[in-house]
Structures are given as structure tokens and as C-alpha cells.
Design an enzyme around this catalytic site. Structure first.
Site, PDB file in Angstrom:
ATOM      1  N   SER A  63      -5.879   4.903  -5.426  1.00  0.00           N
ATOM      2  CA  SER A  63      -4.815   3.931  -4.379  1.00  0.00           C
ATOM      3  C   SER A  63      -5.806   3.089  -2.760  1.00  0.00           C
ATOM      4  O   SER A  63      -6.001   1.733  -3.157  1.00  0.00           O
ATOM      5  CB  SER A  63      -3.479   3.736  -4.082  1.00  0.00           C
ATOM      6  OG  SER A  63      -3.266   4.953  -2.963  1.00  0.00           O
ATOM      7  N   ASP A 212       3.917  -0.111   4.587  1.00  0.00           N
ATOM      8  CA  ASP A 212       4.381   1.040   4.786  1.00  0.00           C
ATOM      9  C   ASP A 212       3.536   1.476   5.009  1.00  0.00           C
ATOM     10  O   ASP A 212       4.046   3.489   4.636  1.00  0.00           O
ATOM     11  CB  ASP A 212       3.801   1.115   2.953  1.00  0.00           C
ATOM     12  CG  ASP A 212       2.403   1.102   2.629  1.00  0.00           C
ATOM     13  OD1 ASP A 212       1.478   1.546   3.728  1.00  0.00           O
ATOM     14  OD2 ASP A 212       2.068   1.369   1.513  1.00  0.00           O
ATOM     15  N   HIS A 215      -1.136   2.625   3.555  1.00  0.00           N
ATOM     16  CA  HIS A 215      -2.117   1.534   2.857  1.00  0.00           C
ATOM     17  C   HIS A 215      -3.063   0.886   3.722  1.00  0.00           C
ATOM     18  O   HIS A 215      -2.248  -0.118   4.019  1.00  0.00           O
ATOM     19  CB  HIS A 215      -2.385   0.936   1.800  1.00  0.00           C
ATOM     20  CG  HIS A 215      -1.721   1.412  -0.063  1.00  0.00           C
ATOM     21  ND1 HIS A 215      -0.048   1.680   0.214  1.00  0.00           N
ATOM     22  CD2 HIS A 215      -2.185   2.102  -1.022  1.00  0.00           C
ATOM     23  CE1 HIS A 215       0.138   2.905  -1.380  1.00  0.00           C
ATOM     24  NE2 HIS A 215      -1.836   3.321  -1.757  1.00  0.00           N
TER      25      HIS A 215
END
Length: 238
Positions: A63, A212, A215
């Protein structure tokens, strides 16, 4: 690189969140809808443009490579491409990042990704291993998977640059010692380029993370690309 326990502790928190966003160990590796949509659009654009670029780079990771949570033009691959173009390189960076990928998942899909390209890449930037850490996978297995991927690429005569991860100390001194040598050992074994820690410059700075807490923001990606791009540009000259 990481010189104090605070930064190591933040690394652990970061990696714990990394594993939380990926699928469970026994589930198929799936791409979240927002990443899938962005990747589809990016791949369509890249397919049309790869033929026009002199240099093709594949960014193959999880990711962190996929640009999770960002506009499709703000992820690692497009930002690296922009930095290299600004440095005078006629280059296309293909985004082959999949959220939640372990080294085993990456190994399973590598041939498919390479075979689906319009031509052989001039460089593959390979960055997997963070999800292995928090799933408690044996460092020996992670090393074997990464070894197999580098070997696949060399068998295809494709240059490789490894971007590493670091194990947090609370996993134990023996585990950390075994894991942390994986990337430099493989770089030495196969004589490939190494960027020791992909998140260097971002870990320890919460302001460079999305809400979050996992990231990097667009600004965080800029920091990462700013550190990696000169080494990539140098590799392209060699």
C-alpha cells in the site's frame, strides 16, 4: 537511520497499522476499491504512455507503493516519475503496488505483472516485508520470498533496487537481527542497489501521515521521493 527507541516505537505503531489495513494471512490478497480504481486508471494511462517513454520503471510493493488514500497523481509511483522527469529523464513509473501484500503474495503475482507489461522494464523497485513483520512470519521465509523475486528479475535481466523495512526491537533481538539483515544481505548477494528504509524521513513525524495514522500524506510521499529519487536517477545513469 533509526537511532533511538522513540523512532523505533513509532515504527512499531506504523507497522501495526499497516497489518490492520491488509487482508488476513489466509485470505486472498485484494485491492481496496479506491486503490483498485486508481490503479486501473493509472494502468490505462501508463499503457498508453509507456511506449512513448525511453525508460520504464516498475514500482512493485504494498500500500505504501500503491498510493493508498491519495489522489492517483500523488502516490509514490507518479511522484517518483515527476521527480525523475524534472531531473531530465524520459521515464514512466508503472504502479505495481497492492495494499496488504506480503512477500509471499508479491512472489505469486510477480510473473503476471511482468508478463502483462508492454515491454521489459529498465528497473524494478522492490519494496515488500512490512506486512510479514506484523503477521509474525518467519524472517527466513520473508528472505526466501524476496530472494526468489530478485532472482526472477535477474533471470529476466531486469535491474533491481530494494527498499527495505526494519523490525521494531520489541519483536526481540534475535528476530530483529535476523530480519534486518535480509535487505543488505540480498543486495550484496545479487549485487543490486539498496535503499535501507523506505519510510526514512517520515516515521516519527505524525504530520506526514493521513488521519488513519498509517499512510503518508502527499507531503510525506514528497519526503520519501525526495530521498529516493536521486539514487534512482543515479542507477539509470549506470
Amino acid at each position: 537511520m533509526l537511532k533511538n527507541l522513540f523512532v523505533y516505537g513509532f515504527t512499531l505503531a506504523f507497522l501495526q497499522l499497516l497489518i490492520a489495513c491488509g487482508p488476513a494471512p489466509d485470505e486472498p490478497q485484494a485491492v481496496p476499491k479506491d486503490v483498485e480504481t486508481a490503479s486501473t486508471a493509472t494502468e490505462s494511462d501508463q499503457t498508453a504512455s509507456t511506449r512513448e517513454a525511453e525508460i520504464l520503471i516498475v514500482a512493485f510493493g504494498d500500500s505504501l507503493y500503491a498510493g493508498y488514500g491519495l489522489d492517483q497523481k500523488q502516490g509514490f509511483a507518479p511522484e517518483l516519475q515527476a521527480a525523475l522527469i524534472a531531473a531530465g529523464k524520459d521515464v514512466r513509473v508503472h504502479n505495481a503496488g497492492v495494499s496488504g501484500d506480503t512477500t509471499a503474495a508479491g512472489l505469486r503475482r510477480m510473473d503476471f505483472v511482468l508478463d502483462s507489461l508492454s515491454r521489459k522494464p529498465d528497473l524494478v523497485i522492490l519494496g515488500l516485508g512490512g506486512n510479514d513483520l506484523l503477521r509474525g512470519l518467519k524472517p527466513a521465509d520473508s528472505r526466501a520470498n524476496l530472494d526468489a523475486m530478485v532472482r526472477k528479475l535477474q533471470d529476466r535481466d531486469i535491474p533491481v533496487m530494494l527498499t527495505g523495512m526494519l523490525a521494531p526491537p520489541n519483536l526481540g533481538a534475535a528476530f530483529s537481527k535476523e530480519f534486518n539483515v535480509i535487505y543488505p544481505a540480498l543486495a550484496k548477494k545479487y549485487d543490486v542497489a539498496l535503499y535501507p528504509f523506505f519510510m526514512d524521513g517520515v516515521v516519527g513525524r505524525p504530520d506526514l501521515f493521513l488521519p488513519d495514522g498509517l499512510h503518508p500524506t502527499a507531503e510525506g510521499i514528497d519526503v520519501i521521493v525526495g530521498k529516493i529519487a536521486p539514487q534512482v536517477a543515479e542507477l539509470l545513469e549506470s
